[in-house]
Design a protein around this motif. Structure first.
Motif, PDB file in Angstrom:
ATOM      1  N   VAL A  28       0.840  -1.209   0.000  1.00  0.00           N
ATOM      2  CA  VAL A  28       0.000   0.000   0.000  1.00  0.00           C
ATOM      3  C   VAL A  28       0.865   1.246   0.000  1.00  0.00           C
ATOM      4  O   VAL A  28       0.610   2.210  -0.716  1.00  0.00           O
ATOM      5  N   TRP A  29       1.953   1.226   0.798  1.00  0.00           N
ATOM      6  CA  TRP A  29       2.762   2.445   0.839  1.00  0.00           C
ATOM      7  C   TRP A  29       3.502   2.672  -0.464  1.00  0.00           C
ATOM      8  O   TRP A  29       3.791   3.796  -0.806  1.00  0.00           O
ATOM      9  N   GLU A  30       3.772   1.581  -1.177  1.00  0.00           N
ATOM     10  CA  GLU A  30       4.394   1.753  -2.490  1.00  0.00           C
ATOM     11  C   GLU A  30       3.439   2.485  -3.424  1.00  0.00           C
ATOM     12  O   GLU A  30       3.831   3.354  -4.198  1.00  0.00           O
ATOM     13  N   MET A  31       2.146   2.110  -3.342  1.00  0.00           N
ATOM     14  CA  MET A  31       1.169   2.750  -4.225  1.00  0.00           C
ATOM     15  C   MET A  31       1.080   4.229  -3.936  1.00  0.00           C
ATOM     16  O   MET A  31       1.024   5.047  -4.838  1.00  0.00           O
ATOM     17  N   LEU A  32       1.069   4.553  -2.643  1.00  0.00           N
ATOM     18  CA  LEU A  32       0.902   5.957  -2.284  1.00  0.00           C
ATOM     19  C   LEU A  32       2.144   6.762  -2.648  1.00  0.00           C
ATOM     20  O   LEU A  32       2.047   7.876  -3.146  1.00  0.00           O
ATOM     21  N   SER A  33       3.317   6.156  -2.443  1.00  0.00           N
ATOM     22  CA  SER A  33       4.535   6.919  -2.708  1.00  0.00           C
ATOM     23  C   SER A  33       4.745   7.089  -4.205  1.00  0.00           C
ATOM     24  O   SER A  33       5.389   8.031  -4.635  1.00  0.00           O
ATOM     25  N   ARG A  34       4.157   6.195  -4.979  1.00  0.00           N
ATOM     26  CA  ARG A  34       4.320   6.285  -6.431  1.00  0.00           C
ATOM     27  C   ARG A  34       3.834   7.616  -6.977  1.00  0.00           C
ATOM     28  O   ARG A  34       4.297   8.089  -8.007  1.00  0.00           O
ATOM     29  N   TYR A  35       2.882   8.194  -6.267  1.00  0.00           N
ATOM     30  CA  TYR A  35       2.340   9.473  -6.729  1.00  0.00           C
ATOM     31  C   TYR A  35       3.392  10.544  -6.801  1.00  0.00           C
ATOM     32  O   TYR A  35       3.362  11.427  -7.641  1.00  0.00           O
ATOM     33  N   GLY A  36       4.360  10.442  -5.880  1.00  0.00           N
ATOM     34  CA  GLY A  36       5.325  11.535  -5.812  1.00  0.00           C
ATOM     35  C   GLY A  36       6.409  11.447  -6.877  1.00  0.00           C
ATOM     36  O   GLY A  36       7.150  12.387  -7.076  1.00  0.00           O
ATOM     37  N   ARG A  37       6.465  10.293  -7.550  1.00  0.00           N
ATOM     38  CA  ARG A  37       7.587  10.143  -8.499  1.00  0.00           C
ATOM     39  C   ARG A  37       7.137  10.420  -9.931  1.00  0.00           C
ATOM     40  O   ARG A  37       5.955  10.394 -10.224  1.00  0.00           O
ATOM     41  N   PRO A  38       8.083  10.656 -10.806  1.00  0.00           N
ATOM     42  CA  PRO A  38       7.706  11.062 -12.162  1.00  0.00           C
ATOM     43  C   PRO A  38       7.035   9.934 -12.928  1.00  0.00           C
ATOM     44  O   PRO A  38       7.160   8.770 -12.597  1.00  0.00           O
TER      45      PRO A  38
END
Lengths: 266, 263, 302
Positions: free
Chosen positions: C66-76
């Motif tokens: 889940v945290w991978e999904m959320l952090s993905r937003y911040g990357r290009p």
């Protein structure tokens, strides 16, 4: 001068079909201007039908009606009468004042004049503080007062009322009866009032029209002998009680022929 | 009785008239205005294609229909089970219900894209799971409501008999919930067909009705695509009729009109 | 009603709304917890249950944390670009939102119009209503690819049909039916006594429509609009998916799904974007609902 004149009026629903209903047969009635007349009778005697014939909401099968010197249809088009029902029938999405303005809007009055008349009516029914409230914020009795204010908004010569106090408790009912009388006295309005309650009919009216169940006929018209204006003390008056007895007897006379029900003895 | 015949005529004749006029106008518009087949096909052409390709259409219908049916059955089962759990543990009810209601607004069928990655590429399982999820939430919301919205008087009465919670469940809540279940099914059945369909647009196995429609358009055989659309409509209609019949059989005399459905 | 009473009721409502919002957040957390729990417990390569291959794979590539999904937003979005994914997804959702809004408005207006005609002419109601009701059970969405194929090919007097319009048309088509049916029910719901009252005022049919029938229809129109809003979103997203309409959230989902082997969390960003789209449309209708029902008695909610 008669406000309402019925001659030989009959109303038959579904004539000729298997479910024919003889609602009213051969009604003759003459109501003078300024009179308060009650229609009373067991369920199914046609009193509401009679009221609707006067209001031109339905057409008679036979006979003639003259309302305010015109045909019922013309009287309706001219908004010569105001009508009040048992359900106050207020529009829940309109404020109290806007509810009263409804018939005036339909007649094309300007906003300023409408507001003025609405406030005048609110003053009359003593609800000025509630002009911008909504119907669901008011008690049953107050809602009926608004409905009466709306019915009177066009200053009609004639008021047609179909058990308007039927849904109220006893104390509110008596209070509303006094209010109604004082309002109509001031305006000189003719009133045709349908009710199930004998004391209510006698208290309010100059004459009580007793009707019989299907086919609806007028059994008797009783003159109420109470002198002068009605007040709270009227309810202890001898003439009041004798009026009630007279009406009850007339109704019982009806009941001897058919087991009619639906009269309140309160 | 003449009035019953009269009312039958009045309710059947107008739709027939409108339907016939509509189809006639459609046919005339296409033939008369010479509309290109990629825009609109004439009813007569559609019918012809339908009859010619019936075998293929039936095959595709079986695939999509199976997905819809399996999802419908499993979704209903889990929905009912979960709603029983929710009625028992009210705190769960308060947590899950807002989520379920919010999901009504969301196009959750896009999850198929995710589901496809979780299974092999030729599997029909992602579509079935998708249908199951959609049906699950519809059934859950409605049956839970049926189990919890019981007349307080009934519950008080049972308590006065010192009835256990399980007895109250069996004798009051479940009978109350039955019409809610069938109203939910009448919504879930068409929804299952639609979801089975739409799931096929995300890639994966290409045997169902949805993929056949897109593939026929891709080779410019639009009239055939319209015939598949007709097949799809018939499938959806069949599901709805069956669920209506089931409702009528299971709740004789009971009016389900008072149970307003929540989607 | 006393002043104090209405204040107390208002506070109770606020507290109830806060509680409901807290429960909603709790439910999302619950879903996240269940997701992670399955990752811990479930079979890495997928599994069999009762002989069927129905357990999904729980490895990090099929089911990212889940945290991978959320952090993905911040990357290009793509390695060579500077644009963060959240801005791409948001732009896609906004694109689709506008299409869905257009479809919703057109479909609802047409639905309202038809409902008025049906209310006026009983014959039309009897002839058309059965089809409207049946249409809601039939997968009209099957028409999506056909409507979308008009894009780029259809020409009317030299004006070429833009591809995005197909998406809105599909959305409008799906939104139309619930509004037509719901609005008709609402228009017919005015109590007989109120209709008689209007008759006693010798009001015309149109006056009765404006002053009585339409206001009393609003409690029926609002749930129909909610359904129409979500139907419109479905129509638009399906249209986007079956053509890969550029700019919309549907296309993003398909694209990112293809890259899932290398970048598993990416597709989830788009899926959440689609969820946001649906919630935004629903929120839009809810705002309209609150405005239109602002003066009515609040129904006791269970």
């Amino acid at each position: 001068m008669s406000a309402v004149e019925l001659t030989g009026v009959s109303k038959i629903f579904n004539k000729g079909a298997g479910n024919q209903v003889d609602a009213l047969l051969d009604i003759d009635l003459s109501i003078s201007t300024g009179e308060f007349v009650s229609l009373i009778g067991p369920s199914g005697c046609g009193k509401s039908t009679l009221l609707r014939l006067i209001a031109n909401l339905i057409e008679p099968t036979d006979g003639s009606l003259i309302v305010n010197g015109k045909s019922p249809k013309q009287a309706r088009l001219d908004q010569d009468y105001g009508m009040a029902f048992q359900q106050s029938g207020l529009f829940e999405w309109r404020s109290v004042a806007k509810n009263i303005e409804l018939p005036l809007e339909l007649k094309g009055w300007s906003a300023a004049k409408r507001r003025e008349r609405a406030l005048e009516m609110l003053e009359l029914v003593k609800l000025t503080d509630f002009a911008d409230h909504y119907p669901w914020q008011l008690s049953g009795g107050m809602q009926q007062r608004v409905a009466i204010a709306r019915a009177l908004a066009v200053h009609p010569a004639l008021l047609l009322m179909d058990e308007p106090f039927g849904a109220l408790d006893e104390m509110t009912r008596e209070h509303m009866q006094s209010e109604l009388l004082s309002i109509c006295r001031k305006a000189g309005t003719t009133v045709v009032f349908v009710t199930h309650s004998i004391p209510e009919a006698v208290y309010l009216s100059n004459r009580v029209v007793v009707m019989s169940p299907r086919p609806g006929r007028i059994t008797e018209v009783i003159d109420v002998e109470i002198k002068g204006d009605r007040s709270d003390s009227t309810r202890d008056d001898k003439a009041f009680f004798s009026g009630i007895s007279a009406v009850r007897a007339a109704l019982r006379g009806v009941e001897l022929d058919s087991t009619a029900r639906g009269i309140e003895d309160r | 009785m003449s009035s019953r015949f009269g009312s039958f005529v009045r309710s059947v004749i107008p739709p027939l008239i409108f339907g016939t006029i509509f189809i006639a106008l459609w046919e005339l518009a296409v033939k008369g205005l010479d509309l290109k087949p990629y825009f609109l096909a004439a009813p007569s052409t559609i019918w012809q294609m339908f009859v010619e390709n019936f075998g293929l259409i039936w095959g595709a219908t079986k695939v999509s229909g199976a997905n819809a049916l399996i999802g419908l059955l499993t979704g209903t089962l889990f929905g009912v089970l979960m709603s029983l759990v929710l009625s028992r543990f009210r705190i769960l009810n308060d947590i899950v219900t807002p989520l379920a209601i919010a999901l009504n607004a969301v196009p959750i069928f896009v999850l198929v894209a995710v589901l496809n990655n979780m299974f092999s590429i030729t599997s029909e399982i992602p579509r079935r799971i998708m249908v199951m999820l959609v049906v699950y939430f519809i059934v859950l919301i409605n049956v839970a409501r049926g189990l919890t919205q019981v007349s307080a008087t009934h519950v008080e009465l049972m308590k006065s008999y010192a009835a256990s919670d399980l007895a109250i469940l069996r004798k009051v809540r479940v009978p109350n919930a039955v019409p809610f279940l069938f109203t939910a099914l009448k919504v879930a059945a068409p929804a299952s067909v639609i979801t089975a369909f739409v799931s096929e647009y995300f890639g994966g196995s290409q045997n169902g009705l949805g993929s056949r429609i897109t593939s026929n358009i891709a080779i410019s055989k639009n009239s055939v695509a319209w015939a598949y659309v007709l097949g799809a409509c018939l499938l959806g209609l069949a599901f709805y009729i069956v669920s209506s019949v089931l409702e009528g059989a299971a709740t004789p005399g009971r009016s389900t009109r008072r149970t307003r459905v929540s989607r | 009603m006393a002043e104090g009473d209405s204040a107390a009721i208002r506070n109770g409502t606020v507290r109830r709304r806060l509680r409901r919002a807290a429960m909603f957040v709790a439910s999302l957390v619950l879903v996240a917890v269940l997701w992670e729990l399955y990752k811990v417990v479930g079979p890495e390569a997928g599994g069999r249950l009762f002989g069927w291959n129905i357990l999904p794979r729980s490895n990090d590539r099929a089911m990212p944390h889940v945290w991978e999904m959320l952090s993905r937003y911040g990357r290009p979005e793509i390695r060579s670009s500077d644009r963060k994914i959240w801005s791409v997804v948001l732009a896609g959702a906004w694109f689709s939102f506008r299409l869905a809004l257009v479809g919703f408005v057109i479909g609802s207006l047409l639905g309202l119009g038809l409902s008025i005609v049906m209310a006026r002419f009983r014959f039309v109601e009897r002839g058309v209503l059965p089809y409207l009701i049946v249409s809601q059970t039939v997968p009209l969405i099957a028409l999506a690819p056909l409507v979308v194929s008009w894009g780029g090919k259809l020409e009317i007097f030299g004006w070429e049909w833009p591809r995005w319009l197909s998406a809105s048309v599909l959305g409008a088509f799906l939104a139309f039916f619930p509004v037509a049916v719901g609005a008709l029910r609402g228009l017919r719901s005015a109590p007989a006594a109120a209709v008689e009252l209007m008759e006693s005022y010798a009001a015309s049919w149109w006056q009765t429509l404006r002053k009585l029938r339409f206001p009393s229809a609003i409690p029926y129109i609002v749930p129909a609009l909610k359904l129409a809003a979500s139907s419109s979103v479905i129509g638009v997203v399906v249209a986007e998916i079956s053509t890969g309409l550029k700019g919309g959230i549907g296309r993003l989902i398909i694209e990112y799904a293809r890259e899932a082997t290398g970048d598993p969390a990416k597709v989830f960003t788009a899926v959440f974007g689609a969820a946001l789209l649906g919630l935004a449309m629903s929120g839009f209708v809810t705002l309209a609902d609150i405005y239109m029902m602002r003066n009515r008695p609040k129904e006791a909610s269970t």
